[in-house]
Design a protein around this motif. Sequence first.
Motif, PDB file in Angstrom:
ATOM      1  N   GLN A  63      -5.455   6.714  -1.291  1.00 37.47           N
ATOM      2  CA  GLN A  63      -5.010   5.514  -0.609  1.00 37.47           C
ATOM      3  C   GLN A  63      -5.015   4.368  -1.600  1.00 37.47           C
ATOM      4  N   SER A 116       0.828  -1.204   0.000  1.00 37.74           N
ATOM      5  CA  SER A 116       0.000   0.000   0.000  1.00 37.74           C
ATOM      6  C   SER A 116       0.863   1.255   0.000  1.00 37.74           C
ATOM      7  N   ARG A 158       0.056   5.791   0.261  1.00 40.55           N
ATOM      8  CA  ARG A 158      -0.905   6.878   0.289  1.00 40.55           C
ATOM      9  C   ARG A 158      -0.270   8.122  -0.320  1.00 40.55           C
ATOM     10  N   TYR A 198      -6.223  12.991  -0.791  1.00 36.90           N
ATOM     11  CA  TYR A 198      -5.409  11.788  -0.632  1.00 36.90           C
ATOM     12  C   TYR A 198      -5.849  10.706  -1.616  1.00 36.90           C
TER      13      TYR A 198
END
Length: 118
Positions: A81, A17, A19, A79
């Motif tokens: 994500q 992941s 962000r 943002y």
Amino acid sequence: QVQLVESGGGLVQAGGSLRLSCAASGRIFDVNAIGWYRQAPGKQRELVADITSGGTTNYAASVKGRFTISRDNAKNTVYLQMNSLKPEDTADYYCKARRDYPTVMNYWGQGTQVTVSS
């Protein structure tokens, strides 16, 4: 004028992941939507996701269910994500702010690189 600064890119393994952040400044009260776009080598720039001033979101089919766009109005920041990253997500990611009135104007950030290794 609207200024955009992206951050948060980097190298990550597949399944990981990241962000991304897009910090906006300037005449942000004129902005109707902010979106994330990406451009892989040899390919056209494409929309990844965007969010309107009213909070409506839109996603490319390729990222739906894996990426989430959100905004923090207090920080003037949008943002992205990104979860369950795939090697095909590798690209330069750009933030774009769109103003619709009195004429359509688009403002771009400088981009941030995302590399997903297999």
